[in-house]
Design an enzyme around this catalytic site. Structure first.
Site, PDB file in Angstrom:
ATOM      1  CB  CYS A 311       5.436   0.826  -9.049  1.00 25.58           C
ATOM      2  SG  CYS A 311       6.785   0.111  -9.782  1.00 25.58           S
ATOM      3  CD  GLU A 345       9.896  -3.763  -4.800  1.00 28.07           C
ATOM      4  OE1 GLU A 345      10.578  -3.943  -5.626  1.00 28.07           O
ATOM      5  OE2 GLU A 345       8.599  -4.113  -4.397  1.00 28.07           O
TER       6      GLU A 345
END
Length: 445
Positions: A311, A345
């Site tokens: 994140c 990611e």
């Protein structure tokens, strides 16, 4: 709170709080302190028939499409997502939670009836029928573009899961937060514990990230909280910028509170309650009062997919200052120290994707501009720690690569490189690698 001198930024919804004082509100009147006189206006008189027609529409149904006056004082098309009753003297009024169909969900908000133009109300249509009719009028290309936009940031979800996600998170539960010297409008739903369901505003300690329902609770907490920076190890200090590494296993409550906070500004990410598996890197601006968080990124301690970032978030008051680019660059500097290539990611948020494309573009163009002779994608990957697939897609988007005789060939015309570099804009804050004191994570015991 009342009027505040510092203008509110309509884009990121953050404003600076005034110095601590008992009286926040300011009275708006004339120079002598007297109330300003209302300007006399002649308003068109509505006929009884028009009044009856508008009254018959109310309360508006969920799903209604109508024009709404936004903060720019212009009317924009919205869809009513939810409604709730407001008790007023002698009557029951409603306010409506609306989605501005031209804008991202982060701008969804509760509005009063007077902000809606009832003359523009469209009849509520069953959405499945509406979608079917609309799809018949679209070309295949147009439909694909709509589908891609609809699931942006949710590529890992199937249609049923996407509907469930949107239903569960459709209404923001927390409207604003206070963090340090800023009051910040939130963007998205975050699954705070049930006891906070009735709170429109939360107060965060900017150092330990504990959150409270009332300002008085925060003031009492600040007198006892002995932290002046995030818990964990300071691994970077350059000028007033500092970076702290937080182990989710050692600082579980901090990690969970950070996830709650971040989810208010990230629509696409799953909230991880098991923070033991993650490391958090907190970027701070430092002054004589302490180290104040401006953003962070997280990464898994062990990633089989070579993810070097899970994140990433720059808090709204600190956006457009180059901090997002700095965080991305920092994640790659850690990958270089680990001797690995990395990639973020997936899925990336809309803002995240823009930031990464900009970073990859600038780094690769800088190398191609300086390099003499041929260079391979493998060599670029070794130099930058950027995954080969990300290099390939970036160069393809810039039309700097061709496929010849079974292999990719980089075509780096100096004039073309200069044009792309100019379009990519400035690179943001530089990471001074000499100031990074860090060793890769190893499981203890």
């Amino acid at each position: 709170m009342g009027s505040i001198d510092t203008p509110k930024n309509p884009e990121n919804g953050a404003r600076t709080l005034p110095p601590a004082t008992d009286a926040y509100a300011t009275y708006e009147g004339d120079k002598n302190g007297m109330p300003s006189r209302a300007t006399e206006m002649t308003l068109p008189v509505e006929s009884e028939a028009i009044k009856k027609r508008k009254a018959s529409m109310l309360p508006l149904e969920v799903g209604t499409r109508v024009m709404c006056r936004w903060r720019d004082s212009k009317y924009h098309p919205v869809k009513v997502i939810e409604r709730r009753k407001m008790q007023s003297v002698g009557s029951i009024d409603y306010e409506y939670y609306v989605h501005y169909t031209e804008f991202n969900r982060r701008l969804d908000e509760w509005v009063k009836l007077e902000q809606l133009d009832l003359d523009s109300v469209e009849t509520v249509v069953d959405e499945k029928v509406e979608d079917k009719v609309t799809s018949l009028k679209m070309t295949r290309h147009q439909k694909r573009k709509i589908d891609e936009t609809h699931v942006e940031g949710h590529e890992e979800l199937d249609a049923a899961s996407l509907r469930e996600h949107e239903e569960f998170t459709k209404v923001k539960n927390i409207a604003t937060i206070e963090l340090g010297r800023y009051e910040i409008e939130t963007w998205y739903f975050s699954p705070f514990p049930p006891e906070y369901n009735d709170c429109l505003k939360l107060y965060f300690c900017e150092f330990c990230l504990n959150f409270m329902k009332r300002k008085e609770q925060l003031q009492r907490h600040m007198k006892k909280c002995d932290l002046k920076h995030p818990p964990g190890d300071e691994i970077y200090r350059s000028g007033t910028l500092s970076m702290f590494e937080i182990d989710g296993k050692k600082n579980k409550v901090y990690g969970q509170n950070l996830c709650y906070l971040a989810k208010l500004f990230l629509d696409h990410k799953t909230l991880y309650y098991d923070v033991d598996l993650f490391l958090f890197y907190i970027l701070c601006e430092c002054d004589d009062r302490g180290c104040h968080m401006v953003g962070y990124f997280s990464k898994e301690k062990h990633s089989e997919e070579s993810y070097n970032l899970a994140c990433i978030l720059t808090l709204p008051p600190y956006q457009r200052k180059g901090y997002g680019k700095f965080l991305i660059a920092f994640s790659y500097e850690l990958s270089k120290k680990e001797g690995k290539v990395g990639t973020p990611e997936r899925p990336l948020s809309d803002l995240g994707l823009l930031s990464y494309r900009g970073y990859w573009t600038r780094v690769l163009l800088d190398i191609l501009k300086r390099h003499k002779g041929n260079i391979s994608i493998k060599e670029l990957s070794d130099m930058t720690a950027i995954k080969a697939e990300d290099i390939l897609t970036t160069l393809q988007s810039l039309e700097l690569i061709q496929y010849r005789k079974g292999q990719h060939v980089i075509c780096a015309d100096p004039k073309v490189l200069d044009r792309h570099l100019k379009a990519a804009g400035r690179g943001g804050l530089e990471v001074d690698v000499s100031k990074l004191i860090w060793t890769p994570y190893k499981e203890q015991g």
